[in-house]
Design a protein around this motif. Sequence first.
Motif, PDB file in Angstrom:
ATOM      1  N   CYS A  78     -52.393  28.814  -0.070  1.00 43.59           N
ATOM      2  CA  CYS A  78     -50.968  29.090  -0.113  1.00 43.59           C
ATOM      3  C   CYS A  78     -50.375  28.911   1.280  1.00 43.59           C
ATOM      4  O   CYS A  78     -50.940  29.358   2.272  1.00 43.59           O
ATOM      5  CB  CYS A  78     -50.725  30.509  -0.620  1.00 43.59           C
ATOM      6  SG  CYS A  78     -48.977  30.836  -0.901  1.00 43.59           S
ATOM      7  N   CYS A 121     -47.066  35.399   2.148  1.00 44.85           N
ATOM      8  CA  CYS A 121     -47.936  35.647   1.000  1.00 44.85           C
ATOM      9  C   CYS A 121     -49.109  36.546   1.408  1.00 44.85           C
ATOM     10  O   CYS A 121     -49.595  36.463   2.531  1.00 44.85           O
ATOM     11  CB  CYS A 121     -48.475  34.326   0.458  1.00 44.85           C
ATOM     12  SG  CYS A 121     -49.580  34.525  -0.952  1.00 44.85           S
ATOM     13  N   THR A 159     -52.110  36.309   0.684  1.00 41.97           N
ATOM     14  CA  THR A 159     -53.304  35.536   1.049  1.00 41.97           C
ATOM     15  C   THR A 159     -53.234  35.041   2.492  1.00 41.97           C
ATOM     16  O   THR A 159     -54.247  34.738   3.103  1.00 41.97           O
ATOM     17  CB  THR A 159     -53.499  34.326   0.111  1.00 41.97           C
ATOM     18  OG1 THR A 159     -52.351  33.476   0.181  1.00 41.97           O
ATOM     19  CG2 THR A 159     -53.737  34.751  -1.320  1.00 41.97           C
ATOM     20  N   CYS A 176     -48.887  29.779  -6.951  1.00 46.21           N
ATOM     21  CA  CYS A 176     -49.685  30.857  -6.348  1.00 46.21           C
ATOM     22  C   CYS A 176     -49.590  32.101  -7.226  1.00 46.21           C
ATOM     23  O   CYS A 176     -48.509  32.484  -7.665  1.00 46.21           O
ATOM     24  CB  CYS A 176     -49.176  31.161  -4.941  1.00 46.21           C
ATOM     25  SG  CYS A 176     -49.997  32.567  -4.167  1.00 46.21           S
ATOM     26  N   CYS A 228     -47.390  34.965  -4.969  1.00 46.97           N
ATOM     27  CA  CYS A 228     -46.013  34.829  -4.491  1.00 46.97           C
ATOM     28  C   CYS A 228     -45.220  33.741  -5.217  1.00 46.97           C
ATOM     29  O   CYS A 228     -44.074  33.484  -4.868  1.00 46.97           O
ATOM     30  CB  CYS A 228     -46.006  34.555  -2.985  1.00 46.97           C
ATOM     31  SG  CYS A 228     -46.581  32.900  -2.556  1.00 46.97           S
ATOM     32  N   GLU A 285     -45.338  30.628  -4.981  1.00 49.15           N
ATOM     33  CA  GLU A 285     -45.152  29.408  -4.197  1.00 49.15           C
ATOM     34  C   GLU A 285     -45.789  28.233  -4.964  1.00 49.15           C
ATOM     35  O   GLU A 285     -46.852  28.370  -5.548  1.00 49.15           O
ATOM     36  CB  GLU A 285     -45.856  29.586  -2.835  1.00 49.15           C
ATOM     37  CG  GLU A 285     -45.822  28.372  -1.931  1.00 49.15           C
ATOM     38  CD  GLU A 285     -44.680  28.394  -0.922  1.00 49.15           C
ATOM     39  OE1 GLU A 285     -43.761  29.211  -1.074  1.00 49.15           O
ATOM     40  OE2 GLU A 285     -44.725  27.579   0.004  1.00 49.15           O
TER      41      GLU A 285
HETATM   42 ZN    ZN Z   1     -48.898  32.734  -2.185  1.00 49.44          ZN
END
Ligand code: ZN
Length: 140
Positions: free
Chosen positions: A102, A107, A109, A131, A134, A136
Amino acid sequence: MITINSIKSGIVIDHIKAGHGIKIYNYLNLQDADFPTALIMNVTSTKNDKKDIIKIENVIDLDFKMLGLLDPNITVNIIENESIKEKKKLSLPERVENVIKCKNPRCITSIEKYVPHIFHLVDKEKGEYRCEYCDEIVTV
Ligand SMILES: [Zn+2]
């Protein structure tokens, strides 16, 4: 190198997009293999476009998810006694873990290193993944 036409037992990865064969060959570490392998490039396919083919004279474990991600249009043929025992058409995997990262700096992660990067396929045609944390969108 093995002959282009025949393989006794092993794996033939067919319909690789022309130019992508070397990427898959390297991903499978075939340059270091101690069994015969062949990368055949720019083969004219029936649809009159070019493709790459990889032949492996050995039965090896393949990560079909990862291969599908590298090139979703490939076909994997498992060869036994010079005939096709199994034909597997690959596609983009529905869910991937720790393959795509990501890019969103906010985020979880990106902040917490122990959180696995989990993505879900949202658009097969465009190769878009979302993702898990989030939302994304990443295109492969
Ligand atoms: Zn993310």
